[in-house]
Scaffold this motif. Structure first.
Motif, PDB file in Angstrom:
ATOM      1  N   LEU A   1       5.953   3.122  14.674  1.00 60.96           N
ATOM      2  CA  LEU A   1       5.977   2.098  13.605  1.00 60.96           C
ATOM      3  C   LEU A   1       4.663   1.211  13.225  1.00 60.96           C
ATOM      4  N   ASN A   2       3.794   1.674  14.153  1.00 59.45           N
ATOM      5  CA  ASN A   2       2.656   0.585  13.974  1.00 59.45           C
ATOM      6  C   ASN A   2       1.984   0.830  12.829  1.00 59.45           C
ATOM      7  N   GLU A   3       1.472   2.071  12.631  1.00 58.73           N
ATOM      8  CA  GLU A   3       0.613   2.482  11.536  1.00 58.73           C
ATOM      9  C   GLU A   3       1.203   1.998  10.164  1.00 58.73           C
ATOM     10  N   GLY A   4       2.625   2.175   9.893  1.00 63.67           N
ATOM     11  CA  GLY A   4       3.342   2.034   8.743  1.00 63.67           C
ATOM     12  C   GLY A   4       3.284   0.365   8.538  1.00 63.67           C
ATOM     13  N   SER A   5       3.495  -0.345   9.745  1.00 64.57           N
ATOM     14  CA  SER A   5       3.704  -1.869   9.570  1.00 64.57           C
ATOM     15  C   SER A   5       2.263  -2.400   9.360  1.00 64.57           C
ATOM     16  N   LEU A   6       1.022  -2.061   9.838  1.00 63.71           N
ATOM     17  CA  LEU A   6      -0.216  -2.485   9.376  1.00 63.71           C
ATOM     18  C   LEU A   6      -0.594  -2.227   8.017  1.00 63.71           C
ATOM     19  N   LYS A   7      -0.124  -0.933   7.491  1.00 61.15           N
ATOM     20  CA  LYS A   7      -0.374  -0.540   5.952  1.00 61.15           C
ATOM     21  C   LYS A   7       0.426  -1.506   5.173  1.00 61.15           C
ATOM     22  N   LEU A   8       1.542  -2.037   5.408  1.00 59.43           N
ATOM     23  CA  LEU A   8       2.241  -2.931   4.519  1.00 59.43           C
ATOM     24  C   LEU A   8       1.442  -4.402   4.547  1.00 59.43           C
ATOM     25  N   MET A   9       0.987  -4.611   5.799  1.00 62.72           N
ATOM     26  CA  MET A   9       0.217  -5.963   5.840  1.00 62.72           C
ATOM     27  C   MET A   9      -1.122  -5.915   4.950  1.00 62.72           C
ATOM     28  N   ASP A  10      -1.809  -4.618   5.062  1.00 64.29           N
ATOM     29  CA  ASP A  10      -2.940  -4.409   4.241  1.00 64.29           C
ATOM     30  C   ASP A  10      -2.542  -4.356   2.738  1.00 64.29           C
ATOM     31  N   GLU A  11      -1.392  -3.856   2.247  1.00 66.51           N
ATOM     32  CA  GLU A  11      -0.959  -3.646   1.206  1.00 66.51           C
ATOM     33  C   GLU A  11      -0.554  -4.990   0.507  1.00 66.51           C
ATOM     34  N   ALA A  12      -0.147  -5.875   1.459  1.00 61.73           N
ATOM     35  CA  ALA A  12       0.336  -7.201   0.880  1.00 61.73           C
ATOM     36  C   ALA A  12      -0.930  -8.115   0.874  1.00 61.73           C
TER      37      ALA A  12
ATOM     38  N   ASP B   1       9.178 -15.421   1.617  1.00 62.07           N
ATOM     39  CA  ASP B   1       9.469 -14.972   0.374  1.00 62.07           C
ATOM     40  C   ASP B   1       8.287 -14.622  -0.238  1.00 62.07           C
ATOM     41  N   GLU B   2       7.176 -15.204  -0.044  1.00 62.10           N
ATOM     42  CA  GLU B   2       5.796 -14.602  -0.627  1.00 62.10           C
ATOM     43  C   GLU B   2       5.554 -13.326  -0.030  1.00 62.10           C
ATOM     44  N   PHE B   3       5.530 -13.230   1.070  1.00 62.04           N
ATOM     45  CA  PHE B   3       5.437 -11.717   1.698  1.00 62.04           C
ATOM     46  C   PHE B   3       6.306 -10.828   1.165  1.00 62.04           C
ATOM     47  N   ILE B   4       7.533 -11.053   0.932  1.00 65.08           N
ATOM     48  CA  ILE B   4       8.437 -10.151   0.585  1.00 65.08           C
ATOM     49  C   ILE B   4       8.169  -9.722  -1.055  1.00 65.08           C
ATOM     50  N   PHE B   5       7.535 -10.902  -1.781  1.00 59.12           N
ATOM     51  CA  PHE B   5       7.189 -10.725  -3.163  1.00 59.12           C
ATOM     52  C   PHE B   5       6.062  -9.641  -3.181  1.00 59.12           C
ATOM     53  N   ARG B   6       5.406  -9.793  -2.311  1.00 56.66           N
ATOM     54  CA  ARG B   6       4.039  -9.047  -2.251  1.00 56.66           C
ATOM     55  C   ARG B   6       4.514  -7.571  -1.916  1.00 56.66           C
ATOM     56  N   LEU B   7       5.357  -7.539  -1.151  1.00 57.69           N
ATOM     57  CA  LEU B   7       5.771  -6.037  -0.639  1.00 57.69           C
ATOM     58  C   LEU B   7       6.482  -5.411  -1.701  1.00 57.69           C
ATOM     59  N   GLU B   8       7.267  -6.232  -2.505  1.00 63.96           N
ATOM     60  CA  GLU B   8       8.202  -5.592  -3.613  1.00 63.96           C
ATOM     61  C   GLU B   8       7.072  -5.131  -4.695  1.00 63.96           C
ATOM     62  N   SER B   9       6.143  -5.824  -4.924  1.00 68.33           N
ATOM     63  CA  SER B   9       5.243  -5.380  -5.783  1.00 68.33           C
ATOM     64  C   SER B   9       4.692  -4.284  -5.572  1.00 68.33           C
ATOM     65  N   VAL B  10       4.247  -4.043  -4.359  1.00 66.52           N
ATOM     66  CA  VAL B  10       3.406  -2.602  -3.954  1.00 66.52           C
ATOM     67  C   VAL B  10       4.752  -1.555  -3.968  1.00 66.52           C
ATOM     68  N   MET B  11       5.822  -1.871  -3.509  1.00 62.20           N
ATOM     69  CA  MET B  11       6.936  -0.852  -3.318  1.00 62.20           C
ATOM     70  C   MET B  11       7.481  -0.519  -4.651  1.00 62.20           C
TER      71      MET B  11
END
Ligand code: PRT
Ligand code: ZN
Length: 286
Positions: free
Chosen positions: A15-26, A199-209
């Motif tokens: 899970l490590n790589e995918g989790s860090l990728k999400l941080m980066d995309e946000a 909420d701000e973190f989720i908003f950013r993730l949703e924009s990328v997803m």
């Protein structure tokens, strides 16, 4: 003062790589490498706590971390009080029962009185109970798949992804009990300031997803064909239409999904579209 959201991530593993990728995309830049237990972010009120995945649900339930990214299978197994706030679409797998390839399987009752090796006794017990079955559960951590071969159990209950581990251990999957993917979990009683950061973190993730699997499309069309072409393009709202320097022609812009990409392109060409340009989208903000 701004509250810092503490996010538990897997220190190393699938899970490590995918989790860090999400941080980066946000857009979250973590200050120090993953060798340290805690990394603050440089540009966002968040810090990352690196843990073993097994410990993430409890750490979040107890409030030592406010949120975390973990496999849904761990959340189901640990039964800690956490909220699943978002399914993340990576590290997809399933928890299945498998038995030796040569064994005849005629249904769930096969498992009555059998010995099943697993690292997920909680989920297995629930499934056996709900099917009115009684089996002996043998808990082992790691290399579950070898246990029937060495005579330690009759069957296994384990994570399956491609299925190749089962095949190479001469096992066959006979029941899928749950499916899983990486999920964002949070403490159920977050204070308002931390919830706002989440909420701000989720908003950013949703924009990328949302942008994943979609493309921006530009094309030129004679003006009399624009309504026909607009009807083909689903887009976010209606497509943007702008006049070209050449009179009688316009440029049409929209968003299309990868799924029906070639079909849509074919329809557009037949409808008279020319100079079709397709570009990747990084983020989509609504
Ligand atoms: O050290 P730590 O405790 O943090 O990590 P871990 O070793 O417990 O977990 P890790 O990193 O292996 O997996 C973390 C999470 O990834 C799991 O909890 C699942 O949610 C998810 N995941 C996705 C998987 C797999 N796919 C997977 N294929 N976890 C494990 N596997 C293993 C499985 O146990 C089996 O041995 O891979 C094998 C099966 O794979 P296939 O492709 O051969 O079917
Ligand atoms: Zn683990």
């Amino acid at each position: 003062m701004e509250q810092v959201l503490r996010m538990a991530l897997q220190a190393k593993g699938r899970l490590n790589e995918g989790s860090l990728k999400l941080m980066d995309e946000a857009g979250i830049e973590l200050v120090i490498g993953r060798r340290n237990l805690v990394s603050p972010a440089r540009n966002f009120p968040l810090e990352v706590l690196y843990l073993r995945d097994d410990d993430i649900p409890q750490t979040v339930a107890y409030g030592a971390a406010d949120a975390g990214i973990v496999g849904e299978n761990e959340v189901l197994e640990k039964k800690e009080e956490v909220r699943i706030v978002k399914r993340l679409g990576f590290s997809k797998c399933r928890l299945s029962l498998a038995i030796p390839q040569q064994t005849l399987y005629e249904g769930k009752s096969w498992f009555n009185g059998k010995k099943i090796a697993t690292s997920y006794p909680g989920i297995l017990k629930d499934w056996l109970n709900s099917n009115g079955l009684e089996s002996e559960i043998h808990v082992i951590n790691g290399s579950v798949e070898i246990s029937p071969g060495i005579g330690l159990s009759d069957a296994i209950f384990d994570i399956v992804s491609s299925g190749s581990t089962l095949v190479s251990n001469r096992l066959k999957e006979v029941e899928t009990v749950v499916t899983s993917e990486a999920v964002l979990i949070a403490n159920p009683n977050l204070e308002a300031a931390k919830q706002a950061v989440l909420d701000e973190f989720i908003f950013r993730l949703e924009s990328v997803m949302r942008a994943e699997g979609r493309k921006y499309i530009l094309l030129n069309a004679p003006n009399e064909k624009i309504s026909e072409i607009s009807a083909i393009l689903p887009g976010m709202k209606s497509p943007t239409v702008m006049p070209l320097a050449e009179s009688g022609w316009s440029s049409v812009h929209s968003v299309i999904s990868d799924r029906d990409f070639w079909e849509v392109i074919g329809q557009l060409k037949r409808a008279g579209a020319e100079g079709i340009l397709v570009i990747p989208i990084e983020k989509m903000i609504f």
